[in-house]
Design an enzyme around this catalytic site. Sequence first.
Site, PDB file in Angstrom:
ATOM      1  N   ASN A 167      -3.091  12.741  -4.327  1.00  0.00           N
ATOM      2  CA  ASN A 167      -4.167  13.171  -4.555  1.00  0.00           C
ATOM      3  C   ASN A 167      -4.833  14.096  -4.456  1.00  0.00           C
ATOM      4  OD1 ASN A 167      -4.633  10.971  -6.423  1.00  0.00           O
ATOM      5  ND2 ASN A 167      -5.723   9.804  -5.230  1.00  0.00           N
ATOM      6  N   ASP A 180       0.737  -1.400   0.424  1.00  0.00           N
ATOM      7  CA  ASP A 180      -0.017   0.029   0.215  1.00  0.00           C
ATOM      8  C   ASP A 180       0.895   1.297   0.067  1.00  0.00           C
ATOM      9  OD1 ASP A 180      -3.163   0.521   0.220  1.00  0.00           O
ATOM     10  OD2 ASP A 180      -1.429   2.327   1.641  1.00  0.00           O
ATOM     11  N   ASP A 224      -2.604   8.736 -10.258  1.00  0.00           N
ATOM     12  CA  ASP A 224      -2.302   7.719 -11.418  1.00  0.00           C
ATOM     13  C   ASP A 224      -0.469   7.962 -11.937  1.00  0.00           C
ATOM     14  OD1 ASP A 224      -4.529   7.552 -11.081  1.00  0.00           O
ATOM     15  OD2 ASP A 224      -5.366   8.312 -12.518  1.00  0.00           O
ATOM     16  N   HIS A 259      -5.774  13.661  -9.237  1.00  0.00           N
ATOM     17  CA  HIS A 259      -5.431  12.248  -9.399  1.00  0.00           C
ATOM     18  C   HIS A 259      -5.534  11.825 -10.390  1.00  0.00           C
ATOM     19  CE1 HIS A 259      -8.923  10.758  -6.387  1.00  0.00           C
ATOM     20  NE2 HIS A 259      -9.589  12.580  -6.883  1.00  0.00           N
ATOM     21  N   GLU A 278      -5.183   2.179  -4.441  1.00  0.00           N
ATOM     22  CA  GLU A 278      -2.732   2.461  -4.258  1.00  0.00           C
ATOM     23  C   GLU A 278      -3.073   1.457  -3.445  1.00  0.00           C
ATOM     24  OE1 GLU A 278      -5.438   4.538  -0.531  1.00  0.00           O
ATOM     25  OE2 GLU A 278      -5.490   4.390  -2.354  1.00  0.00           O
TER      26      GLU A 278
END
Length: 301
Positions: A185, A177, A194, A190, A220
């Site tokens: 973010n 994670d 990404d 976003h 994530e």
Amino acid sequence: MSSSRNQDFGTDRQTMVESTQRAEGLSRPRLIVVSGVLLGSQLELGDAPVVIGRSGECSLVMAHPSVSRVHCRIYRQGNRYLVEDLGSTNRTYLNGKPVVCEELRDGDQIGIGSNSIKYFVGASVEADYHRELIDLAIYDSLTGFYNRRHFRSLLDDEVGKARAAVETNALCLLMVDLDHFKDINDRFGHLTGDQVLGGVAQILREHAPVDAAIGRLGGEEFALMLRESTLVGAAELAKTLCAAVAARAIETREGSIATTISIGVAAVDGATQTASDLLRCADARLYRAKQTGRNRACATD
């Protein structure tokens, strides 16, 4: 990830191409698994007969109760290929009808228990179409890793196999994670998030063993399934992955962004009955890694 099976069942070595994304340019007749655990796998056909069944001695192993130990074979006769049932319990089907021995034609679908395989000759349009559908069903579009659904299917299958050899700890799982990903973010948006996910995925890909199965479980969170690995070996790999991510800032549209990961490590043992058990154990250890400072791996309770 490609694998080959060397069997002593009157067949030569056969090469499975598990990722349709790595099968570009195939022009010889081949089989594509369109349903079942091996979804997306391809097998290029040659002169050697291909025996399909549950037995480890088969050219193409389908480890499912609906498949007989030696279920059917596909073999060459002149310029054509035929499928022959080998006395299977649930029979072999061709385009929905039971067969004993029948010639295969481009686009034919072979039913083997709960699995389906399609036969293609050359680079047909239908073959390309099926590869695209399979890619959508198997892979995460952002990272190229297995998506959650397919990864879980693979994990279910591998845990079942590993339980038979539990004393060797033959299967390990890493739950990965990104740390403080929500902050990335929120701060950068976003699209940049990404890019960070894609960059971390590339680092995982570079440092994971070639036979590791890697999935994106959502957001994530990633998972690595390690076959024939001890808990100690898996924990060492987890530490390597943490160090590799921490050492490389990810280049994004907003500039270089540093990030870290936390990892929970679990192995099949006497308490593991299902894939869900293994996932829960790895997830609990991931939580422990988060609670004890992040940017670290935890392999104990």
